[in-house]
Design an enzyme around this catalytic site. Structure first.
Site, mmCIF file in Angstrom:
data_model
loop_
_atom_site.group_PDB
_atom_site.id
_atom_site.type_symbol
_atom_site.label_atom_id
_atom_site.label_comp_id
_atom_site.label_asym_id
_atom_site.label_seq_id
_atom_site.Cartn_x
_atom_site.Cartn_y
_atom_site.Cartn_z
ATOM 1 N N LEU A 169 49.507 45.991 -22.424
ATOM 2 C CA LEU A 169 49.464 46.402 -23.829
ATOM 3 C C LEU A 169 50.587 45.336 -24.606
ATOM 4 O O LEU A 169 51.446 45.082 -24.100
ATOM 5 C CB LEU A 169 50.000 47.967 -24.176
ATOM 6 C CG LEU A 169 50.082 48.406 -25.371
ATOM 7 C CD1 LEU A 169 48.434 48.372 -26.105
ATOM 8 C CD2 LEU A 169 50.572 49.818 -25.437
ATOM 9 N N ASP A 170 49.820 44.701 -25.463
ATOM 10 C CA ASP A 170 50.603 43.611 -25.998
ATOM 11 C C ASP A 170 51.968 44.059 -26.486
ATOM 12 O O ASP A 170 52.267 45.061 -26.868
ATOM 13 C CB ASP A 170 49.724 43.282 -27.720
ATOM 14 C CG ASP A 170 50.308 42.073 -28.128
ATOM 15 O OD1 ASP A 170 51.601 42.037 -28.553
ATOM 16 O OD2 ASP A 170 49.543 41.010 -28.287
ATOM 17 N N PRO A 171 52.987 43.123 -26.179
ATOM 18 C CA PRO A 171 54.450 43.469 -26.634
ATOM 19 C C PRO A 171 54.579 43.965 -28.189
ATOM 20 O O PRO A 171 55.627 44.898 -28.332
ATOM 21 C CB PRO A 171 55.172 42.180 -26.567
ATOM 22 C CG PRO A 171 54.386 41.402 -25.364
ATOM 23 C CD PRO A 171 52.900 41.726 -25.815
#
Length: 330
Positions: free
Chosen positions: A49-51
């Site tokens: 999951l994208d930062p």
């Protein structure tokens, strides 16, 4: 002098932690933090999951890691906000501004939004963004992007199962769209936001991204790292769901002791079951998950199996099952 660091004593932990990932933390950093808090020996996540995104990130420990691929392949649901009129190098607020265009509110009619919503619903093709973890020649695309190198990326097929676009126009200087997207794996929501903005004629970039569901696991079931850190050790362990929580969409088959033992040895079992592509297999005494398989032509075929040690450790960590028996009865 600095005090010596205390070495964490690792232990076998089996189960699934439904984490609400915080903003700014990578999926792996979140995993390592949770692994440390639980003192777990083995852990893995179910896809990155994208930062800059928050939300549902199931973390798998011990035996549950054998089923992590199932969540990786599951459909996902996101809430996002796309600011219209500004495009950036990364497709989100972290990038440098490429272009600005004035947004004409009168052109964003319900009919226009409905048409664009329809345009991006169903099977579509996306060009992966340069600022992504997708690899090219063994190197992540974002590494090329940071070096100022643009590489060719072939378009990929993804599916947008549903898309809702709602105009947010309270602030005339920051007209945006709220997007609610249910999509297949491999979908880039940043790219979708950019493409929707381009289709509307103004461009866009994401200012907010939150995953609210993955494979039927909603964010309301999740715990944050801050909450986990504030708990005592026993309470942390109680947050774990059993490995079979990842198998909710599987057909359930229960085997008696003799057939359970043979199945655990990798031997196919025959029965009157109808064909099924995804089966969760349990023993009946004690009621323990054995693994997953599939059924074809009346044969139950093992695919991924738990080890006898893993099953025993799961039973020992589940007080209400301890009275039911031990692995010797399988």
């Amino acid at each position: 002098m600095h005090a010596p660091r205390t070495r964490v004593q690792r232990r076998p932990v089996h189960g699934v932690l439904l984490l609400d990932k915080p903003l700014g933390l990578s999926s792996n950093d979140a995993l390592q933090k949770a692994k440390w808090l639980l003192r777990a020996e083995k852990a893995g996540h179910t896809g990155t999951l994208d930062p800059l995104a928050t939300g549902v990130l199931p973390l798998c420990f011990g035996a549950a890691t054998k089923f992590s691929q199932l969540q990786l392949d599951a459909p996902k649901t996101y809430e996002a906000v796309a600011l219209l009129g500004t495009t950036t190098t990364t497709g989100d607020a972290e990038g440098d501004v490429i272009a600005r265009r004035p947004v004409v509110l009168a052109e964003l009619t319900p009919e226009r939004l409905a048409a664009v919503q329809q345009q991006f619903t169903g099977p579509i093709r996306q060009v992966p963004p340069m600022h992504s973890a997708l690899k090219k020649d063994g190197k992540a695309l974002y590494e090329y992007a940071r070096a100022g190198i643009e590489v060719e990326r072939p378009a990929r097929d993804v599916v947008i199962h549903s898309l809702s676009l709602t105009l947010l126009a309270d602030n005339p200087d920051a007209i945006a769209l709220k997007m609610v997207v249910q999509c297949s794996k491999g979908t880039y929501i940043r790219t979708l936001g950019e493409d929707v903005g381009a289709a509307l004629g103004f461009g866009a970039h994401l200012t907010f991204l939150r995953r609210i569901d993955t494979g039927g696991i909603g964010v309301e079931r999740c715990v944050t790292l801050a909450q986990l850190e504030a708990m005592e050790e026993g309470a942390r362990l109680s947050q774990l769901e059993p490995p079979e929580s990842l198998l909710a969409q599987h057909v359930r088959v229960t085997l008696d002791s003799e057939n359970a033992a043979r199945f655990l040895s990798g031997v196919r079992r025959r029965g009157t079951w109808p064909d099924a592509g995804a089966v969760a297999v349990f023993g009946d005494s004690p009621p323990a998950l054995l693994g997953v398989g599939h059924i074809v032509g009346g044969e139950l075929v093992p695919d991924r199996l738990l080890s006898p040690l893993e099953i025993q450790q799961i039973l020992e960590g589940t007080p209400h099952l301890q009275a039911s028996g031990t692995l010797e009865k399988l």
